[in-house]
Design a protein around this motif. Structure first.
Motif, short mmCIF file in Angstrom:
data_model
loop_
_atom_site.label_atom_id
_atom_site.label_comp_id
_atom_site.label_asym_id
_atom_site.label_seq_id
_atom_site.Cartn_x
_atom_site.Cartn_y
_atom_site.Cartn_z
N ILE A 188 0.84 -1.20 0.00
CA ILE A 188 0.00 0.00 0.00
C ILE A 188 0.87 1.25 0.00
CG2 ILE A 188 -1.90 1.22 1.12
CD1 ILE A 188 -2.64 -1.32 2.58
N THR A 189 0.56 2.18 -0.91
CA THR A 189 1.22 3.48 -0.95
C THR A 189 0.13 4.56 -0.88
OG1 THR A 189 1.11 3.70 -3.36
CG2 THR A 189 2.99 2.51 -2.47
N PHE A 190 0.56 5.82 -0.95
CA PHE A 190 -0.42 6.90 -0.77
C PHE A 190 -0.89 7.52 -2.08
CE2 PHE A 190 0.93 6.42 3.50
CZ PHE A 190 -0.15 6.85 4.26
N THR A 191 -0.10 7.36 -3.14
CA THR A 191 -0.51 7.96 -4.43
C THR A 191 -0.46 6.91 -5.52
OG1 THR A 191 1.74 8.62 -5.09
CG2 THR A 191 0.47 10.19 -3.72
N ARG A 192 -1.27 7.12 -6.55
CA ARG A 192 -1.29 6.19 -7.67
C ARG A 192 0.08 6.15 -8.36
NH1 ARG A 192 -5.36 8.09 -9.95
NH2 ARG A 192 -6.95 6.62 -9.30
N ALA A 193 0.71 7.33 -8.48
CA ALA A 193 2.03 7.42 -9.13
C ALA A 193 3.06 6.58 -8.37
CB ALA A 193 2.48 8.88 -9.21
N SER B 92 -1.09 -1.07 -4.48
CA SER B 92 -2.34 -0.32 -4.45
C SER B 92 -2.23 0.92 -3.56
CB SER B 92 -3.46 -1.22 -3.94
OG SER B 92 -4.68 -0.54 -3.83
N THR B 93 -3.11 1.88 -3.79
CA THR B 93 -3.25 3.00 -2.85
C THR B 93 -4.27 2.60 -1.79
OG1 THR B 93 -5.06 4.02 -4.07
CG2 THR B 93 -2.82 4.69 -4.68
N PHE B 94 -4.29 3.34 -0.69
CA PHE B 94 -5.29 3.09 0.34
C PHE B 94 -6.70 3.16 -0.25
CE2 PHE B 94 -1.94 4.09 3.43
CZ PHE B 94 -2.19 3.12 4.39
N HIS B 95 -6.96 4.22 -1.00
CA HIS B 95 -8.31 4.41 -1.54
C HIS B 95 -8.68 3.27 -2.50
CE1 HIS B 95 -7.84 8.67 -0.18
NE2 HIS B 95 -9.11 8.48 0.09
N SER B 96 -7.72 2.83 -3.28
CA SER B 96 -8.01 1.79 -4.27
C SER B 96 -8.37 0.47 -3.60
CB SER B 96 -6.81 1.61 -5.20
OG SER B 96 -7.06 0.59 -6.13
N ILE B 97 -7.57 0.04 -2.62
CA ILE B 97 -7.86 -1.25 -1.98
C ILE B 97 -9.14 -1.17 -1.14
CG2 ILE B 97 -6.38 -0.79 0.04
CD1 ILE B 97 -7.13 -4.20 -1.64
N PHE B 98 -9.37 -0.02 -0.49
CA PHE B 98 -10.59 0.11 0.31
C PHE B 98 -11.83 0.11 -0.57
CE2 PHE B 98 -8.44 2.34 4.19
CZ PHE B 98 -7.60 1.24 4.33
N ILE C 296 3.51 -1.38 3.89
CA ILE C 296 3.04 0.00 3.73
C ILE C 296 4.24 0.94 3.62
CG2 ILE C 296 1.62 1.86 4.68
CD1 ILE C 296 0.16 -0.29 6.34
N ASP C 297 4.24 1.76 2.57
CA ASP C 297 5.30 2.77 2.36
C ASP C 297 4.82 4.11 2.90
OD1 ASP C 297 7.74 3.71 1.51
OD2 ASP C 297 7.03 4.17 -0.51
#
Length: 612
Positions: A35-40, A63-69, A191-192
């Motif tokens: 999990i990272t914080f940005t799509r980039a 994935s980003t947090f928003h994407s996996i959630f 998590i990064d």
């Protein structure tokens, strides 16, 4: 828990850890979630991993947090992308709600931006509205707006990005069966940039990780600078207490010269709310003064001239412009230095869009006063300034498309006190018309009483008048060099065009078309980047630390921001502070004193004068 300091090479840690899990521990790649914080960042990490590791039959999930959630919510509630509210629709919904309230606001755009950020912060922190105090809305106005906003989303069967996090937490907490399914799907979580996590993200991760708690986090609490998004460095400390993890410290900075590392370490060492660590450099010896220069200037003109000189000197020594950056606490600080670089044709790119000073509602008020004084009596213009400060002129008295102030006197001829106000306004406008721009701005503020109006408005809104006075100070300073209104207004128009060009340049850079140009950006925007030469101007109390930072935790975040800015520099770091800003005396930042080992900001000034 990997505590990774600046320049320690942490971007490689996650990808090597994933490879280790698969090749050395025999973990199925499909059971690994990164999990990272940005799509980039997620895309970059996936690409790095694919280049490093052989192709596996099952892919690792980056994935980003928003994407996996959202993926979790899709499976449970059958949400589609169309259920996520678009930003323009969200803004319109908030606007409609605000229009229904009785709150008086002068700049709708600014207020809606602040309101949207505040709603996100409340959701991300899982805060109790009953005990929440809003810095933007008086009384219980925010609670009413928040509730109407949530009802509006529910009626449309829409969710916003923050709801994804909150609803996902509620789902996993209330449905053990669904929670178990996802726990089995991703028993290994990495998590990064963990220092950027907010409370609800952390709460969801804890639920997903049970019962094995195979969590691997990488971060640096000293670089937690997104408090406005709900990120808190103490979440990393909570992680340490709750899981008692193995701790690996990456404490060698391979980026910066040792002098930069040592002085930055002195600054961040003054924070109490931090995990213990000591960052060292790869080079063993250094000469004081070889990499860091601290200098005082009388005002911004001298400071910006020095920055220009140093940039050209470095360029002549073979350092490309793109290896130089000027870092600011707020993006509005870029206005003055960008004008100086433009004057000398030094190429530059602004990473963030600098708000046009002349678009601010306060500035538009002042410019409208000048336009009306110069004869532009269109109804909209007169309406804008007639009750700023309050003269109690009713809009019914301003019925015509063109307003004649003599006729306005006749409208109120039975009220002597109103006639006196209009007579005084006419006299003031007559004086303004014959003034130079600087004198006119000063007279409108203090002679006409616009500063008093700002104070009244700030008290009504429950916000700081000082922040609005700074806009006026900046406008007054900007007007100094113009001999008449015509010349000033022509500059204002060309300045707006230049900002549009800079915005386009910034987009091109983001799209992979970088040019050899100096980067102007905020400390927030500089996180994760590095440059040979870094300039940090305006290192004064009220700027860094910012004037709004009052509480201890706010000051500590300001210190972390300054630490991040310092550690962007590889070889040359210039820290500049002023004696005067916008014609007012200012104090050197306490951070300079801490950096030089002084007791306080004032003793650092003495220390610096001795060194010179």
């Amino acid at each position: 828990m990997v505590l990774a300091g600046p320049g320690s090479g942490k971007t490689r840690v996650i990808t090597h850890r994933v490879r280790f899990l698969i090749e050395q521990k025999g973990i199925d790649p499909s059971n690994i979630l990164v999990i990272t914080f940005t799509r980039a960042a997620a895309v970059e990490m996936r690409q790095r991993y694919q280049q490093m590791a052989p192709a596996y039959s099952a892919p690792v999930s980056f994935s980003t947090f928003h994407s996996i959630f959202f993926t979790i919510l899709k499976h449970a509630y059958h949400y589609k992308a169309s259920n996520i509210i678009k930003e323009d629709v969200r803004r319109q919904l908030l606007k409609e709600i605000v229009d229904e309230t009785d709150i008086e606001i002068q700049d709708e755009n600014e207020f809606l931006n602040d309101l949207g950020s505040e709603i996100s912060r409340v959701k991300g922190g899982r805060m109790d509205l009953a005990h929440y105090y809003s810095p933007n809305c008086p009384g219980d106005t925010f609670r009413r707006i928040y509730e109407k906003y949530q009802n509006g989303l529910a009626k449309r069967r829409l969710i916003d990005f923050d709801d994804m996090l909150v609803y996902c937490y509620e789902l996993l907490e209330q449905r053990p069966d669904i929670r178990k399914m996802w726990q089995q799907r991703f028993p290994f979580i990495l998590i990064d940039e963990f220092q950027d996590i907010n409370q609800v993200q952390y709460d969801v991760v804890k639920l997903l990780a049970q019962p094995a708690n195979n969590i691997f986090i990488v971060g640096d609490d000293d670089q937690s600078i997104y408090g406005f998004r709900g990120a808190r460095p103490d979440i990393m400390q909570s992680f340490g207490k709750e899981f008692s993890p193995e701790i690996c410290k990456l404490n060698v900075n391979y980026r910066s010269k040792s002098e930069i590392i040592a002085l930055a370490g002195r600054v961040i060492g003054h924070n109490k709310n931090r995990l213990d660590k000591k960052i060292t450099g790869a080079e063993k010896d250094f000469k004081p003064g070889s990499a860091v220069q601290v200098q005082e200037f009388q005002g911004m003109t001298e400071q910006n001239e020095k920055i220009r000189e140093e940039i050209l000197a470095y360029r002549n020594r073979g350092i490309p412009y793109r290896e130089m950056a000027v870092l600011f606490r707020t993006n509005t600080q870029a206005r003055a230095i960008s004008a100086k670089l433009k004057e000398y044709n030094i190429p530059f790119v602004m990473k963030e869009m600098v708000p046009n000073l002349y678009d601010h509602w306060i500035v538009r008020d002042i410019l409208t006063y000048i336009k009306v004084a110069c004869g532009n009596r269109e109804r909209g213009n007169v309406m804008r300034i007639i009750n700023r400060p309050k003269r109690y002129v009713h809009r019914n008295a301003l019925a015509d498309a063109y307003i004649d102030l003599e006729e306005l006197e006749l409208f109120y001829e039975d009220k002597d006190w109103m006639v006196d106000r209009i007579v005084n306004l006419r006299a003031d406008l007559g004086l303004i018309a014959d003034m130079r721009p600087y004198a006119a701005v000063n007279f409108i503020r203090r002679g006409v009483g616009y500063d008093d109006y700002i104070q009244e408005y700030a008290e009504y809104r429950g916000i700081r008048a000082g922040d609005m006075y700074e806009i006026l100070d900046e406008l007054q300073e900007a007007s100094k060099g113009f001999k008449d209104f015509e010349e000033w207004f022509a500059y204002i128009e060309s300045y707006g065009e230049e900002l549009k060009k800079q915005s386009e340049k910034s987009r091109q850079r983001d799209n992979g078309q970088p040019e050899d140009a100096v980067l102007l950006m905020t400390m927030h925007g500089a996180k994760g980047l590095e440059f040979e030469c870094v300039f940090i101007p305006d290192v004064n109390e009220g700027v860094t630390p910012y004037s709004k930072a009052v509480l201890t935790e706010d000051i500590e975040e300001e210190r972390r921001m300054f630490y991040v800015a310092m550690t962007r520099a590889k070889s040359h770091l210039h820290i500049y502070y002023l004696k005067e800003r916008f014609s007012k005396e200012v104090s050197v930042s306490r951070f300079v004193g801490e950096m030089l080992g002084a007791e306080d900001a004032e003793s650092s000034r003495i220390s610096l004068s001795r060194k010179r």
